[in-house]
Design a protein around this motif. Structure first.
Motif, PDB file in Angstrom:
ATOM      1  N   MET A 146       0.848  -1.186   0.000  1.00  0.00           N
ATOM      2  CA  MET A 146       0.000   0.000   0.000  1.00  0.00           C
ATOM      3  C   MET A 146       0.886   1.239   0.000  1.00  0.00           C
ATOM      4  O   MET A 146       1.949   1.249   0.634  1.00  0.00           O
ATOM      5  CB  MET A 146      -0.898   0.010   1.248  1.00  0.00           C
ATOM      6  N   GLY A 147       0.470   2.268  -0.693  1.00  0.00           N
ATOM      7  CA  GLY A 147       1.142   3.556  -0.621  1.00  0.00           C
ATOM      8  C   GLY A 147       0.447   4.423   0.411  1.00  0.00           C
ATOM      9  O   GLY A 147      -0.778   4.334   0.587  1.00  0.00           O
ATOM     10  N   ALA A 148       1.201   5.242   1.113  1.00  0.00           N
ATOM     11  CA  ALA A 148       0.597   6.099   2.142  1.00  0.00           C
ATOM     12  C   ALA A 148       1.473   7.303   2.419  1.00  0.00           C
ATOM     13  O   ALA A 148       2.681   7.293   2.173  1.00  0.00           O
ATOM     14  CB  ALA A 148       0.370   5.319   3.436  1.00  0.00           C
ATOM     15  N   ALA A 149       0.852   8.345   2.946  1.00  0.00           N
ATOM     16  CA  ALA A 149       1.590   9.505   3.432  1.00  0.00           C
ATOM     17  C   ALA A 149       2.096   9.191   4.838  1.00  0.00           C
ATOM     18  O   ALA A 149       1.488   8.379   5.555  1.00  0.00           O
ATOM     19  CB  ALA A 149       0.687  10.732   3.448  1.00  0.00           C
ATOM     20  N   ARG A 163       3.841  -6.973   2.359  1.00  0.00           N
ATOM     21  CA  ARG A 163       5.275  -7.192   2.108  1.00  0.00           C
ATOM     22  C   ARG A 163       6.055  -5.904   2.342  1.00  0.00           C
ATOM     23  O   ARG A 163       7.188  -5.928   2.809  1.00  0.00           O
ATOM     24  CB  ARG A 163       5.499  -7.672   0.673  1.00  0.00           C
ATOM     25  N   PHE A 164       5.454  -4.786   1.990  1.00  0.00           N
ATOM     26  CA  PHE A 164       6.057  -3.474   2.252  1.00  0.00           C
ATOM     27  C   PHE A 164       5.021  -2.384   2.022  1.00  0.00           C
ATOM     28  O   PHE A 164       4.013  -2.594   1.335  1.00  0.00           O
ATOM     29  CB  PHE A 164       7.294  -3.218   1.374  1.00  0.00           C
ATOM     30  N   PHE A 165       5.278  -1.244   2.623  1.00  0.00           N
ATOM     31  CA  PHE A 165       4.529  -0.025   2.346  1.00  0.00           C
ATOM     32  C   PHE A 165       5.433   0.904   1.542  1.00  0.00           C
ATOM     33  O   PHE A 165       6.668   0.823   1.635  1.00  0.00           O
ATOM     34  CB  PHE A 165       4.120   0.689   3.635  1.00  0.00           C
ATOM     35  N   ILE A 166       4.828   1.795   0.774  1.00  0.00           N
ATOM     36  CA  ILE A 166       5.579   2.842   0.086  1.00  0.00           C
ATOM     37  C   ILE A 166       5.137   4.173   0.678  1.00  0.00           C
ATOM     38  O   ILE A 166       3.933   4.484   0.697  1.00  0.00           O
ATOM     39  CB  ILE A 166       5.323   2.827  -1.433  1.00  0.00           C
ATOM     40  N   SER A 167       6.076   4.935   1.188  1.00  0.00           N
ATOM     41  CA  SER A 167       5.766   6.223   1.819  1.00  0.00           C
ATOM     42  C   SER A 167       6.224   7.364   0.922  1.00  0.00           C
ATOM     43  O   SER A 167       7.338   7.352   0.405  1.00  0.00           O
ATOM     44  CB  SER A 167       6.462   6.337   3.180  1.00  0.00           C
ATOM     45  N   HIS A 226      10.375  -1.192  10.945  1.00  0.00           N
ATOM     46  CA  HIS A 226      11.253  -2.246  10.427  1.00  0.00           C
ATOM     47  C   HIS A 226      11.564  -3.255  11.524  1.00  0.00           C
ATOM     48  O   HIS A 226      11.624  -4.468  11.273  1.00  0.00           O
ATOM     49  CB  HIS A 226      12.553  -1.649   9.874  1.00  0.00           C
ATOM     50  N   ALA A 227      11.734  -2.773  12.737  1.00  0.00           N
ATOM     51  CA  ALA A 227      11.955  -3.670  13.871  1.00  0.00           C
ATOM     52  C   ALA A 227      10.764  -4.602  14.063  1.00  0.00           C
ATOM     53  O   ALA A 227      10.919  -5.749  14.492  1.00  0.00           O
ATOM     54  CB  ALA A 227      12.198  -2.856  15.143  1.00  0.00           C
ATOM     55  N   ALA A 228       9.566  -4.108  13.718  1.00  0.00           N
ATOM     56  CA  ALA A 228       8.350  -4.907  13.860  1.00  0.00           C
ATOM     57  C   ALA A 228       8.090  -5.793  12.641  1.00  0.00           C
ATOM     58  O   ALA A 228       7.048  -6.450  12.566  1.00  0.00           O
ATOM     59  CB  ALA A 228       7.154  -3.989  14.093  1.00  0.00           C
ATOM     60  N   GLY A 229       9.016  -5.797  11.696  1.00  0.00           N
ATOM     61  CA  GLY A 229       8.854  -6.626  10.504  1.00  0.00           C
ATOM     62  C   GLY A 229       7.981  -5.992   9.451  1.00  0.00           C
ATOM     63  O   GLY A 229       7.457  -6.687   8.571  1.00  0.00           O
ATOM     64  N   VAL A 230       7.809  -4.675   9.535  1.00  0.00           N
ATOM     65  CA  VAL A 230       7.016  -3.938   8.542  1.00  0.00           C
ATOM     66  C   VAL A 230       7.964  -2.997   7.815  1.00  0.00           C
ATOM     67  O   VAL A 230       8.411  -1.992   8.379  1.00  0.00           O
ATOM     68  CB  VAL A 230       5.874  -3.131   9.208  1.00  0.00           C
ATOM     69  N   LEU A 231       8.267  -3.302   6.570  1.00  0.00           N
ATOM     70  CA  LEU A 231       9.212  -2.493   5.801  1.00  0.00           C
ATOM     71  C   LEU A 231       8.481  -1.329   5.128  1.00  0.00           C
ATOM     72  O   LEU A 231       7.527  -1.545   4.382  1.00  0.00           O
ATOM     73  CB  LEU A 231       9.900  -3.361   4.749  1.00  0.00           C
ATOM     74  N   ILE A 232       8.930  -0.117   5.408  1.00  0.00           N
ATOM     75  CA  ILE A 232       8.387   1.069   4.747  1.00  0.00           C
ATOM     76  C   ILE A 232       9.450   1.593   3.796  1.00  0.00           C
ATOM     77  O   ILE A 232      10.531   2.007   4.227  1.00  0.00           O
ATOM     78  CB  ILE A 232       8.000   2.167   5.755  1.00  0.00           C
ATOM     79  N   GLN A 235      14.180   0.155  -2.400  1.00  0.00           N
ATOM     80  CA  GLN A 235      13.666  -1.132  -2.851  1.00  0.00           C
ATOM     81  C   GLN A 235      13.842  -2.174  -1.754  1.00  0.00           C
ATOM     82  O   GLN A 235      14.715  -2.030  -0.886  1.00  0.00           O
ATOM     83  CB  GLN A 235      14.371  -1.560  -4.138  1.00  0.00           C
ATOM     84  N   PRO A 236      13.013  -3.224  -1.749  1.00  0.00           N
ATOM     85  CA  PRO A 236      13.057  -4.200  -0.649  1.00  0.00           C
ATOM     86  C   PRO A 236      14.431  -4.794  -0.391  1.00  0.00           C
ATOM     87  O   PRO A 236      14.782  -5.069   0.756  1.00  0.00           O
ATOM     88  CB  PRO A 236      12.072  -5.286  -1.107  1.00  0.00           C
ATOM     89  N   ASP A 237      15.217  -4.988  -1.456  1.00  0.00           N
ATOM     90  CA  ASP A 237      16.541  -5.586  -1.275  1.00  0.00           C
ATOM     91  C   ASP A 237      17.662  -4.560  -1.376  1.00  0.00           C
ATOM     92  O   ASP A 237      18.842  -4.913  -1.438  1.00  0.00           O
ATOM     93  CB  ASP A 237      16.772  -6.694  -2.308  1.00  0.00           C
ATOM     94  N   ASN A 238      17.306  -3.278  -1.366  1.00  0.00           N
ATOM     95  CA  ASN A 238      18.312  -2.229  -1.509  1.00  0.00           C
ATOM     96  C   ASN A 238      17.747  -0.916  -0.951  1.00  0.00           C
ATOM     97  O   ASN A 238      17.232  -0.097  -1.690  1.00  0.00           O
ATOM     98  CB  ASN A 238      18.690  -2.065  -2.985  1.00  0.00           C
TER      99      ASN A 238
END
Length: 611
Positions: free
Chosen positions: A282-285, A359-363, A377-383, A400-403
């Motif tokens: 999901m994308g979010a502000a 899998r990830f959020f986009i901010s 990120h500590a909670a396993g939520v990648l932004i 990006q998820p791997d970079n």
């Protein structure tokens, strides 16, 4: 993290992109016809679904309806609505008819609506409901170019105002006599054709119409194809305002890749919808993440006791684990075991609040606090934080998820260029750059160099791996009377990482002898706190003026000051008796604070700090 490497295969994907958004859409319809395209709640709050083939049929009929109304290539058609299925169908139909979409936030006041429609010379308006139509009727005499209003949910008059279904029926009839009209219009669109006219809400002055081409949007979508981080099996939840470029670019990305999108723009329903939809991204502000962070912290602190102790232990373990993983060094078996327990007891419950499959959020749209990004990120939520402007068709940099590097906005899109000017300003060049401001040649010339570089107005630095770090906005940088420069966004982001209750903070001090701050607290967090501190039922104003809240925020300001240079420290602050809102004109629809408005509204308080 390693420096970004763009492969020849990735560049080939980008360079071989379709000509237009409409060509990309109909390619997707042909290639994914039976797959789900959109999911949306009906009037009974039951989620319904459309395939790509069904979407293609509806868009074709709507586009033909616009042609039947006399719409010519690149003529502007406005959409004044919140985010919903009809917004997307209308936008796709406008482009398929060869037209260009003018975006209007549904919260825009009638005077500004009239200005945008007149300045853009829009011919038709898609309006969400009777409230939006009323604005048009109020300014009818100022809008001679508007030949028709198409309402999603509202009253029609059989003449000037028709329904969405009426337009579709008109298109069906027109197609019977002109079966290839939409195909012909799509074939005539070039990459340089105007696709969208987005009026930036701006923090000062009248909104400016940013001219965005088909090629810019298609490029944005195919950058994500080349990145290979999303697939047709992903599921997007989309709530962002489609009148903002961030929401719009997520639509373009969907067309390029083909994943389904669940749509509901009602912000109060985001959390409930996430649990039902269970999206993978999901994308979010940033404000959405700040509110979620504040809510989780507030509820846990209210529980107190053993729960709070376990939570604080898990936070500490999670951050230690996050930093170890990001360093690229081996994680010790002991830390792995502790993190596994912390995840089971605490972090799995955090992820469950977002549906459990993200899998990830986009901010984007504003700066995200690095501390909040690290906490998630500590909670396993990648932004994954990105950066761009309306003038860059939304995106220009993204992690990006791997970079990725927390605190950065990622690396530049392949096929574009970026550099830092001598004065520290970020400059960007590429296919996604706007074609100028509508009817504003002088402003266009001052923003775009002859070589095609866009002046972003933001200051930053690019590290040795190509990651961009935004350090401030040129116009927001101020100098104290002692001659020291201060970048408010940096300080404000740090404070939001410390204070989970804070909604907004504005750091002030231009030509003053010290820095001060205006602070607003999140109403939900205030109510939660009040319920557990003997103030349940008291008003927001009563609670934030209480000695207990004043002392709480003072402690957080003191903590912030330990992390700042002496000249940046906040000597005085005030908690305002209301949160900032779009309706009050103090923040933009994309949740950016209008500093000049807030400072003018609170001039007496600010002057009092220095008297």
């Amino acid at each position: 993290m390693p420096a970004q490497v763009v492969t020849p295969e990735q560049l080939a994907v980008i360079e071989n992109r379709p000509t237009s958004v409409s060509a990309m859409f109909f390619d997707r319809v042909r290639n994914s016809g039976s797959r789900e395209a959109y999911r949306y709640p009906d009037k009974d709050e039951v989620w319904q679904s459309l395939t790509w083939a069904q979407t293609g049929d509806r868009v074709t009929r709507l586009a033909a309806g616009l042609v039947a109304l006399g719409i010519q290539p690149e003529e502007r058609i406005a959409i004044a609505s919140g985010t919903r299925l009809e917004w997307i169908l209308s936008d796709l139909a406008i482009n398929a008819a060869g037209g260009a979409t003018t975006t209007v936030y549904p919260t825009t006041m009638a005077d500004d609506v009239a200005y945008i429609l007149a300045d853009s010379d829009s011919r038709v308006v898609f309006a969400e409901d009777d409230e939006q139509v009323a604005k048009l009727r109020q300014k009818h005499s100022e809008l001679p170019s508007i030949v028709k209003v198409v309402v999603f949910d509202g009253t029609t008059d059989g003449d000037w105002v028709i329904s969405f279904d009426d337009l579709e029926a008109l298109g069906e009839k027109y197609l019977a006599e002109h079966p290839t009209v939409v195909e012909d219009r799509v074939a005539a669109i070039t990459g340089d054709s105007l696709a969208t006219l987005i009026y930036t809400s701006g923090t000062t002055g009248r909104p400016k119409g940013v001219r965005l081409s088909h090629d810019g949007w298609v490029y944005e979508g195919y950058v994500m194809v080349a990145a290979d981080i999303l697939s047709q099996d992903d599921l997007q939840f989309l709530w962002l305002p489609m009148a903002h470029s961030f929401g719009k670019v997520l639509l373009t990305t969907q067309l390029a890749i083909g994943f389904p999108t669940a749509i509901d723009g009602r912000v109060p329903r985001i959390v409930d919808n996430l649990a039902v939809v269970q999206p993978t991204f999901m994308g979010a502000a940033p404000r959405i993440f700040e509110k979620a962070y504040g809510r989780i912290i507030g509820m846990t602190e209210a529980d107190g006791g053993a729960k709070l102790k376990i939570f604080r232990w898990a936070e500490k373990v999670g951050i230690e684990y996050s930093r170890a993983v990001r360093s690229g060094k081996p994680v010790s078996p002991v830390l792995k075991a502790k993190f596994g327990l912390a995840d089971k007891l605490v972090f799995s419950k955090v992820r469950a609040r977002f549906g459990g499959r993200v899998r990830f959020f986009i901010s984007g749209a504003a700066a995200l606090s690095p501390d909040i990004a690290e906490w998630f990120h500590a909670a396993g939520v990648l932004i994954l934080e990105g950066y761009g402007l309306t003038e860059t068709s939304a995106g220009a940099f993204v992690n990006q998820p791997d970079n990725f590097k927390l605190g950065s906005v990622g690396t530049a899109f392949p096929g574009s260029e970026a550099k830092i000017a001598a004065d520290g300003e970020v400059l960007i060049k590429g296919p996604h750059i706007m074609r100028g401001y509508h009817n504003l040649d002088t402003e266009s010339a001052s923003s775009l160099t002859d070589e095609g570089w866009l002046h972003t107005g933001d200051e930053g630095r690019i590290d040795e791996d190509g990651f961009l770090f935004i350090t401030g906005r040129k116009k927001e940088l101020f100098k104290t009377s002692g001659g020291k420069y201060v970048a408010p966004p940096h300080i404000e982001g740090m404070f939001k990482g410390i204070s989970a209750m804070t909604s907004q903070i504005l750091v002030h001090g231009n030509e003053r002898n010290f820095c001060s701050a205006l602070i607003t607290l999140d109403p939900d967090a205030v109510a939660e706190w009040a319920a557990h501190h003997g103030m349940e039922g008291k008003s927001y104003t009563e609670v934030v003026r209480s000695p207990e809240i004043q002392a709480l925020v003072q402690g957080q300001i003191d903590e912030l000051n330990t992390k700042l240079n002496r000249w940046e420290t906040i000597k005085k602050f005030a908690i305002l008796d209301h949160d900032l809102s779009i309706e009050s004109g103090e923040i933009t629809p994309s949740m950016k604070v209008k500093r000049n408005v807030v400072e003018a509204n609170n001039k007496a308080i600010l002057d009092g700090f220095y008297s």
